[in-house]
Design a protein around this motif. Structure first.
Motif, PDB file in Angstrom:
ATOM      1  N   ALA A 263       0.824  -1.219   0.000  1.00 17.73           N
ATOM      2  CA  ALA A 263       0.000   0.000   0.000  1.00 17.73           C
ATOM      3  C   ALA A 263       0.850   1.256   0.000  1.00 17.73           C
ATOM      4  N   GLY A 264       2.164   1.099  -0.071  1.00 20.25           N
ATOM      5  CA  GLY A 264       3.043   2.265  -0.044  1.00 20.25           C
ATOM      6  C   GLY A 264       3.337   2.688   1.379  1.00 20.25           C
ATOM      7  N   LEU A 265       3.742   3.935   1.533  1.00 18.88           N
ATOM      8  CA  LEU A 265       4.088   4.437   2.859  1.00 18.88           C
ATOM      9  C   LEU A 265       2.846   4.594   3.723  1.00 18.88           C
ATOM     10  N   ASP A 266       3.054   4.474   5.013  1.00 19.40           N
ATOM     11  CA  ASP A 266       1.986   4.725   5.979  1.00 19.40           C
ATOM     12  C   ASP A 266       1.843   6.241   6.111  1.00 19.40           C
ATOM     13  N   LEU A 267       0.797   6.784   5.513  1.00 19.30           N
ATOM     14  CA  LEU A 267       0.612   8.233   5.518  1.00 19.30           C
ATOM     15  C   LEU A 267       0.392   8.780   6.919  1.00 19.30           C
ATOM     16  N   LEU A 268      -0.035   7.936   7.837  1.00 15.49           N
ATOM     17  CA  LEU A 268      -0.212   8.389   9.215  1.00 15.49           C
ATOM     18  C   LEU A 268       1.131   8.763   9.847  1.00 15.49           C
ATOM     19  N   GLU A 269       2.218   8.188   9.336  1.00 15.51           N
ATOM     20  CA  GLU A 269       3.543   8.564   9.814  1.00 15.51           C
ATOM     21  C   GLU A 269       3.918   9.972   9.371  1.00 15.51           C
ATOM     22  N   MET A 270       3.264  10.452   8.323  1.00 17.53           N
ATOM     23  CA  MET A 270       3.588  11.750   7.746  1.00 17.53           C
ATOM     24  C   MET A 270       2.591  12.833   8.144  1.00 17.53           C
ATOM     25  N   TYR A 271       1.487  12.442   8.735  1.00 17.71           N
ATOM     26  CA  TYR A 271       0.451  13.403   9.114  1.00 17.71           C
ATOM     27  C   TYR A 271       0.629  13.789  10.582  1.00 17.71           C
ATOM     28  N   GLU A 272       0.778  15.093  10.798  1.00 20.79           N
ATOM     29  CA  GLU A 272       1.029  15.631  12.137  1.00 20.79           C
ATOM     30  C   GLU A 272       2.145  14.849  12.821  1.00 20.79           C
ATOM     31  N   PRO A 273       3.314  14.785  12.172  1.00 21.36           N
ATOM     32  CA  PRO A 273       4.381  13.900  12.655  1.00 21.36           C
ATOM     33  C   PRO A 273       5.223  14.514  13.774  1.00 21.36           C
TER      34      PRO A 273
END
Length: 203
Positions: free
Chosen positions: A12-22
């Motif tokens: 699924a690619g990168l975990d976007l949660l790691e990039m959101y409000e990091p």
């Protein structure tokens, strides 16, 4: 080495949660790991075959492109779709797409954030083979061809074509890391990521 998945999603690619409000240090560790995956996979001394058995967006597509040979079934769909959620693929990932499909296709792929169904991916050279059979078994069969080549000549040929790019990525890791962190922390990217993540909840 065969790179595939036991689920219906290749990656699924990168975990976007790691990039959101990091948190910055965690974000730096996260991207450093992504860089290392690329360097290890694209520069591997092993013959690498991607068995794309489902969606492979963004970093999933990167991992497939980093392999020596790419096989997909008809459930495969792949591309660098970062533009769709307000991001830009890092330069080295864009270069990988360029070397894989050529200048014009790479331009369209990156600017539109296109995800290519397997049939289209085959047409532009993003994959090497489209199969209806058990993808793992096909990968095993194709691997036999690669293993028949003397390792020293296969590896030397790979490095002849990839060493300059791998060295460039390794030499600019710090700058690439700073760029990624700065982009992630920008207000526009955070807003777009938030909207995109919210839209996923509605699917």
């Amino acid at each position: 080495m065969i790179l595939t998945s036991s689920t219906k999603v290749f990656s699924a690619g990168l975990d976007l949660l790691e990039m959101y409000e990091p948190e910055e240090q965690r974000l730096r560790e996260f991207w450093t790991a992504v860089q290392q995956v690329y360097l290890d996979l694209h520069g591997s001394r092993l013959a690498t075959i991607a068995g794309i058995n489902g969606p492979a967006p963004a970093a999933g597509c990167m991992m497939a492109m980093a392999c020596d040979y790419r096989i997909s079934n008809r459930k495969g769909i792949m591309g660098l779709n970062e533009a769709q959620f307000g991001l830009v693929a890092p330069p080295w990932m864009g270069d990988l797409m360029l070397k894989t499909v050529g200048q014009r296709e790479a331009e369209k792929a990156l600017m539109l954030g296109t995800l290519y169904p397997a049939e289209d991916a085959l047409q532009i050279g993003l994959i090497d083979e489209l199969v209806d059979d058990d993808i793992v078994e096909v990968c095993k069969e194709r691997a036999l061809k690669w293993t028949k080549i003397p390792p020293h000549s296969r590896v030397a040929s790979k490095m002849l074509l990839r060493k300059d790019q791998l060295d460039k990525v390794a030499a600019t890791r710090s700058e690439d890391l700073d760029l990624f962190v700065n982009v992630c922390f920008s207000d526009k990217v955070q807003k777009n990521l938030g909207l995109y993540l919210e839209s996923l909840k509605k699917k």
